[in-house]
Design an enzyme around this catalytic site. Structure first.
Site, PDB file in Angstrom:
ATOM      1  N   HIS A 238       0.839  -1.213   0.000  1.00 36.84           N
ATOM      2  CA  HIS A 238       0.000   0.000   0.000  1.00 36.84           C
ATOM      3  C   HIS A 238       0.863   1.247   0.000  1.00 36.84           C
ATOM      4  CE1 HIS A 238       1.284  -0.282   4.173  1.00 36.84           C
ATOM      5  NE2 HIS A 238       1.021   1.016   4.255  1.00 36.84           N
ATOM      6  N   ARG A 304       6.666  -8.993  15.974  1.00 36.08           N
ATOM      7  CA  ARG A 304       7.288  -7.715  15.574  1.00 36.08           C
ATOM      8  C   ARG A 304       6.335  -6.572  15.897  1.00 36.08           C
ATOM      9  NH1 ARG A 304       6.912  -4.639  10.667  1.00 36.08           N
ATOM     10  NH2 ARG A 304       8.565  -3.050  10.672  1.00 36.08           N
TER      11      ARG A 304
END
Ligand SMILES: C=C1C[C@]23C[C@H]1CC[C@H]2[C@]1(C)CCC[C@@](C)(C(=O)O)[C@H]1[C@@H]3C(=O)O
Ligand SMILES: O=C(O)CCC(=O)C(=O)O
Ligand SMILES: [Fe+2]
Length: 371
Positions: A238, A304
């Site tokens: 994106h 993460r």
């Protein structure tokens, strides 16, 4: 122009519940999280990108000689791929550490606790797990907590109040940390906006006027460990629809940008923020600076985290490039719009990808005929 992507779930469908505590141990990930072959992460390691490193020390300490030089360096990076790192940024290191530490605390809560902050349909803030209930396919392997930030003095405790009102008094300390973090991000983004204005050769007041009172979004991205990391994505490809993104990633790595037709990784650097131009700034710069395609991959070893501050103009301000950037050789590329309309488009009508701004432009034109 492909028709508007109808990827939103219809309300009859029963949304899948994504409980990361369970899913991260699953050896076969649910089909909804498997991305199409042409979007899956390449299993071989991608090359690292040498990201331009901008030292803000001189500029922040007011050395005028550094301002122009720093602005030119930022401008070159934005013309190339719209990503750069900033160091000596003036943000307190222990504040960054606290912001990461409290993310571990929040996302380790039982799902039912996190769902007390559940993001409501059509709204952009709150807790969301892989966007179940919003998208029906290509689900991202992540949980997010999105916070609304307003730099207006009157609502300068909006973030802290959100945590207290939604999660209870025991979250006051956590709310204060993210309030302080957002305040620091807002200050830093205005400094970077000043450099961007200089690099474009426009009157400094123009961007200051647009962003001094900003209605921005703070997003906490938590990417659980995944047993089949090559089949899914933490965040799909994106361009950020917002104006400027200031991102701090932990030391795990996983942010990738698409440059010269290949994915390149941005290595973690705990002393640096990753800064990138978004679609709204691409429109403000009349296409001079590009909003860059990027994504986040996951791994089968450790979770993460990334903290992304999305600078957005005050909701009702008209987004229009300054006159200096429009002439016969550089005619207007995008129509006037407000951030509130663009945000609504991304939350209710279109899943942000690499064509969001173009799809939004077409949508405005179509709706103009209807009004
Ligand atoms: C205005 C926004 C929409 C998203 C959050 C901010 C800026 C980035 C957007 C997003 C991360 C782009 C990828 C798709 C998305 C749905 C996501 O994976 O979270 C986007 C965010 C959103 O629409 O919630
Ligand atoms: O987590 C990352 O490194 C990137 C996340 C991102 O691009 C986003 O939230 O817009
Ligand atoms: Fe992004």
């Amino acid at each position: 122009m492909p028709s508007l992507q109808k990827v939103y779930m219809n309300h009859q469908q029963k949304p899948l519940v994504f409980d990361s505590l369970i899913l991260q141990h699953k050896t076969d990930i649910p089909q909804q999280f498997v991305w199409p072959d042409n979007e899956k992460p390449n299993s071989e390691k991608v090359k690292e990108l040498a990201v331009p490193l901008v030292d803000l020390g001189g500029f922040i300490s007011g050395k005028s000689s550094s301002a122009k030089e720093t602005a030119n360096f930022v401008g070159e990076a934005c013309k190339k791929h719209g990503f750069f790192l900033v160091i000596n940024h003036g943000v307190n290191a222990s504040l960054i550490e606290d912001a990461h530490r409290y993310m571990d605390l929040f996302f380790a809560l039982p799902l039912v606790e996190k769902q007390r902050a559940q993001r409501k349909v059509g709204e952009s803030c709150g807790y969301a797990s892989s966007f179940t209930g919003r998208f029906s396919s290509k689900l991202p392997w992540k949980e997010t907590l999105s916070l609304q930030f307003s730099s207006e003095n009157s609502s300068s405790n909006m973030v802290k109040d959100y945590f207290e009102n939604t999660m209870g008094k025991e979250f006051t300390r956590l709310g204060k940390v993210y309030q302080e973090y957002c305040n620091a991000m807002s200050r830093l983004s205005l400094r970077i906006m000043e450099l961007l204005g200089m690099s474009l050769g426009i009157n400094q007041a123009y961007f200051k006027e647009l962003f001094e009172h900003n209605d921005s979004i703070m997003r906490l991205n938590y990417y659980p460990r995944c047993q089949q990391p090559d089949l899914t994505l933490g965040t799909g490809p994106h361009c950020d629809p917002t104006s400027l993104t200031i991102l701090h990633q932990d030391s795990v790595g996983g942010l990738e940008v698409f440059i010269d037709n290949e994915w390149r990784s941005i290595a973690p650097n705990q002393n640096a923020f990753v800064v990138n131009i978004g679609d709204t700034f691409m429109a403000l710069s009349n296409g001079r600076y590009r909003s860059c395609l990027h994504r986040a991959v996951v791994n089968n070893i450790i979770h993460r985290k990334s903290l992304a501050f999305f600078l957005c103009p005050k909701k009702d301000k008209v987004v229009r490039p300054p006159d200096e950037l429009v002439d016969e050789k550089n005619p207007r590329i995008y129509p006037d719009f407000t951030w509130s309309t663009f945000l609504e488009f991304t939350q209710k009508h279109y899943r942000s990808d690499m064509n969001t701004l173009q799809a939004f432009t077409n949508w405005i034109q179509q709706n103009k005929h209807m009004n």
